[in-house]
Write a protein that holds these residues in place. Sequence first.
Motif, PDB file in Angstrom:
ATOM      1  N   ALA A  49       0.820  -1.221   0.000  1.00  0.00           N
ATOM      2  CA  ALA A  49       0.000   0.000   0.000  1.00  0.00           C
ATOM      3  C   ALA A  49       0.848   1.263   0.000  1.00  0.00           C
ATOM      4  N   THR A  50       2.111   1.160   0.421  1.00  0.00           N
ATOM      5  CA  THR A  50       2.977   2.340   0.429  1.00  0.00           C
ATOM      6  C   THR A  50       3.602   2.594  -0.929  1.00  0.00           C
ATOM      7  N   LYS A  51       3.415   1.648  -1.846  1.00  0.00           N
ATOM      8  CA  LYS A  51       3.958   1.783  -3.206  1.00  0.00           C
ATOM      9  C   LYS A  51       2.865   1.399  -4.188  1.00  0.00           C
ATOM     10  N   ILE A  52       1.870   2.258  -4.298  1.00  0.00           N
ATOM     11  CA  ILE A  52       0.683   1.943  -5.083  1.00  0.00           C
ATOM     12  C   ILE A  52       1.028   1.555  -6.519  1.00  0.00           C
ATOM     13  N   GLY A  53       1.997   2.205  -7.105  1.00  0.00           N
ATOM     14  CA  GLY A  53       2.339   1.913  -8.494  1.00  0.00           C
ATOM     15  C   GLY A  53       2.852   0.507  -8.708  1.00  0.00           C
ATOM     16  N   ASN A  54       3.186  -0.181  -7.625  1.00  0.00           N
ATOM     17  CA  ASN A  54       3.713  -1.541  -7.743  1.00  0.00           C
ATOM     18  C   ASN A  54       2.608  -2.577  -7.873  1.00  0.00           C
ATOM     19  N   GLY A  55       1.361  -2.141  -7.816  1.00  0.00           N
ATOM     20  CA  GLY A  55       0.246  -3.062  -8.033  1.00  0.00           C
ATOM     21  C   GLY A  55      -0.305  -3.647  -6.750  1.00  0.00           C
ATOM     22  N   ILE A  56      -1.621  -3.810  -6.730  1.00  0.00           N
ATOM     23  CA  ILE A  56      -2.311  -4.431  -5.604  1.00  0.00           C
ATOM     24  C   ILE A  56      -3.080  -5.637  -6.137  1.00  0.00           C
ATOM     25  N   VAL A  57      -2.813  -6.806  -5.572  1.00  0.00           N
ATOM     26  CA  VAL A  57      -3.501  -8.030  -5.970  1.00  0.00           C
ATOM     27  C   VAL A  57      -4.731  -8.177  -5.087  1.00  0.00           C
ATOM     28  N   MET A  58      -5.923  -8.176  -5.713  1.00  0.00           N
ATOM     29  CA  MET A  58      -7.144  -8.224  -4.928  1.00  0.00           C
ATOM     30  C   MET A  58      -8.231  -9.077  -5.553  1.00  0.00           C
ATOM     31  N   THR A  59      -8.281  -9.157  -6.860  1.00  0.00           N
ATOM     32  CA  THR A  59      -9.394  -9.816  -7.535  1.00  0.00           C
ATOM     33  C   THR A  59      -9.065 -11.261  -7.882  1.00  0.00           C
ATOM     34  N   ASP A  60     -10.098 -12.005  -8.219  1.00  0.00           N
ATOM     35  CA  ASP A  60      -9.924 -13.395  -8.627  1.00  0.00           C
ATOM     36  C   ASP A  60      -8.977 -13.483  -9.821  1.00  0.00           C
ATOM     37  N   ALA A  61      -9.141 -12.567 -10.772  1.00  0.00           N
ATOM     38  CA  ALA A  61      -8.277 -12.555 -11.953  1.00  0.00           C
ATOM     39  C   ALA A  61      -6.821 -12.289 -11.563  1.00  0.00           C
ATOM     40  N   ASP A  62      -6.619 -11.384 -10.582  1.00  0.00           N
ATOM     41  CA  ASP A  62      -5.263 -11.087 -10.112  1.00  0.00           C
ATOM     42  C   ASP A  62      -4.589 -12.339  -9.555  1.00  0.00           C
ATOM     43  N   TYR A  63      -5.314 -13.052  -8.678  1.00  0.00           N
ATOM     44  CA  TYR A  63      -4.756 -14.242  -8.040  1.00  0.00           C
ATOM     45  C   TYR A  63      -4.451 -15.328  -9.060  1.00  0.00           C
ATOM     46  N   ARG A  64      -5.377 -15.556  -9.967  1.00  0.00           N
ATOM     47  CA  ARG A  64      -5.179 -16.614 -10.966  1.00  0.00           C
ATOM     48  C   ARG A  64      -4.047 -16.278 -11.927  1.00  0.00           C
ATOM     49  N   GLU A  65      -3.881 -15.002 -12.225  1.00  0.00           N
ATOM     50  CA  GLU A  65      -2.770 -14.577 -13.067  1.00  0.00           C
ATOM     51  C   GLU A  65      -1.442 -14.936 -12.404  1.00  0.00           C
ATOM     52  N   LEU A  66      -1.339 -14.660 -11.099  1.00  0.00           N
ATOM     53  CA  LEU A  66      -0.108 -14.975 -10.381  1.00  0.00           C
ATOM     54  C   LEU A  66       0.136 -16.472 -10.287  1.00  0.00           C
ATOM     55  N   LEU A  67      -0.904 -17.221  -9.907  1.00  0.00           N
ATOM     56  CA  LEU A  67      -0.725 -18.637  -9.607  1.00  0.00           C
ATOM     57  C   LEU A  67      -0.580 -19.508 -10.848  1.00  0.00           C
ATOM     58  N   TYR A  68      -1.240 -19.141 -11.926  1.00  0.00           N
ATOM     59  CA  TYR A  68      -1.304 -20.054 -13.068  1.00  0.00           C
ATOM     60  C   TYR A  68      -0.620 -19.545 -14.335  1.00  0.00           C
ATOM     61  N   ARG A  69      -0.286 -18.251 -14.382  1.00  0.00           N
ATOM     62  CA  ARG A  69       0.287 -17.739 -15.633  1.00  0.00           C
ATOM     63  C   ARG A  69       1.703 -17.185 -15.486  1.00  0.00           C
ATOM     64  N   GLN A  70       2.103 -16.879 -14.267  1.00  0.00           N
ATOM     65  CA  GLN A  70       3.439 -16.327 -14.063  1.00  0.00           C
ATOM     66  C   GLN A  70       4.411 -17.449 -13.714  1.00  0.00           C
ATOM     67  N   ARG A  71       5.164 -17.901 -14.694  1.00  0.00           N
ATOM     68  CA  ARG A  71       6.026 -19.083 -14.512  1.00  0.00           C
ATOM     69  C   ARG A  71       7.082 -18.879 -13.420  1.00  0.00           C
ATOM     70  N   ALA A  72       7.676 -17.698 -13.392  1.00  0.00           N
ATOM     71  CA  ALA A  72       8.717 -17.447 -12.393  1.00  0.00           C
ATOM     72  C   ALA A  72       8.118 -17.466 -10.989  1.00  0.00           C
ATOM     73  N   TYR A  73       6.919 -16.905 -10.854  1.00  0.00           N
ATOM     74  CA  TYR A  73       6.245 -16.899  -9.555  1.00  0.00           C
ATOM     75  C   TYR A  73       5.898 -18.328  -9.143  1.00  0.00           C
ATOM     76  N   GLN A  74       5.469 -19.136 -10.091  1.00  0.00           N
ATOM     77  CA  GLN A  74       5.160 -20.538  -9.810  1.00  0.00           C
ATOM     78  C   GLN A  74       6.391 -21.269  -9.293  1.00  0.00           C
ATOM     79  N   ALA A  75       7.530 -21.021  -9.921  1.00  0.00           N
ATOM     80  CA  ALA A  75       8.772 -21.672  -9.493  1.00  0.00           C
ATOM     81  C   ALA A  75       9.143 -21.261  -8.073  1.00  0.00           C
ATOM     82  N   MET A  76       8.908 -19.978  -7.768  1.00  0.00           N
ATOM     83  CA  MET A  76       9.200 -19.485  -6.420  1.00  0.00           C
ATOM     84  C   MET A  76       8.311 -20.168  -5.389  1.00  0.00           C
ATOM     85  N   LEU A  77       7.010 -20.284  -5.697  1.00  0.00           N
ATOM     86  CA  LEU A  77       6.091 -20.966  -4.787  1.00  0.00           C
ATOM     87  C   LEU A  77       6.503 -22.421  -4.603  1.00  0.00           C
ATOM     88  N   ALA A  78       6.916 -23.050  -5.701  1.00  0.00           N
ATOM     89  CA  ALA A  78       7.340 -24.450  -5.628  1.00  0.00           C
ATOM     90  C   ALA A  78       8.476 -24.614  -4.632  1.00  0.00           C
TER      91      ALA A  78
END
Length: 283
Positions: free
Chosen positions: A168-197
């Motif tokens: 919230a202190t860096k608004i331009g960095n994006g806020i993940v809040m919606t279903d589409a936001d979460y699914r984009e991170l979990l299922y479409r961002q390969r680097a993020y998926q690797a990090m979670l793994a």
Amino acid sequence: MALDPARIPQSLKDAYKKGVCGVYVGAGASKPAGLPMWSGMLKAMLERASAEKLIGEAEAKEYESLIANSSKNLMVASALKEVLGRHFDDFIKSTFVTPKPKPTALHHGFVKLSNLQFVITTNYDALVERAYQVVDPDVSICTFRDVGATQSALSNREFFILKAHGDATKIGNGIVMTDADYRELLYRQRAYQAMLATMFTMYSIVFIGTSMADPELQLLLSYISEVFLPTSGPQHYALMAEEDMGAVERGRWRKDFNVNIIPISKDDDYAEATEFIQALATV
């Protein structure tokens, strides 16, 4: 009275001593600091939309009924974020930054966990990092956009704080809040998926201040269970109010998601959560 360390599962003690443990901090950890939970945030968004005359009375009443149903949270968040439009960033700042909330005993308790590898927080506020900055002004703070820095810290076994849903202190960095936001991170961002793994297959994670009914947490655990066999990774843990979950449901979370539910009391704003963290720091 401090919580008896004997209540901490031995497997968690072992993981913590070995330095293969992380903490996942949800909105419940910020509530004692005066910040809203999911439903409270949605109500505040609705109030802002009404005040700006972006919706009418009939639509506002429909939103109120939807907010009362926790299963609709992500849908309502998506709709209200869209309705607020250019007012959304100001709403986030005025809700999570302007009040200048102070870290609680729980946040300062995390700092005592010297063997932690990381703290993941889905909260937009800066309470976790402010607690750490008291003792380490240069503590590494990453958002979901800083996957490279996060992976480097994991590889080098350097402690870091991950702001998984934005800052919230860096608004331009994006806020993940919606279903589409979460699914984009979990299922479409390969680097993020690797990090979670890496995080969920190499480290035991303690969930604090979360509700197992939270839609974003269910999405995360469902993704983990789809990609990785629950029995193949480390045991995870969640501090939950004992009256909110019976033995059968606790058994399902253990079998389906490899999450061991640790019952705690709701008394004094979940004071046992802080006591649990303080006790873990002493094992």
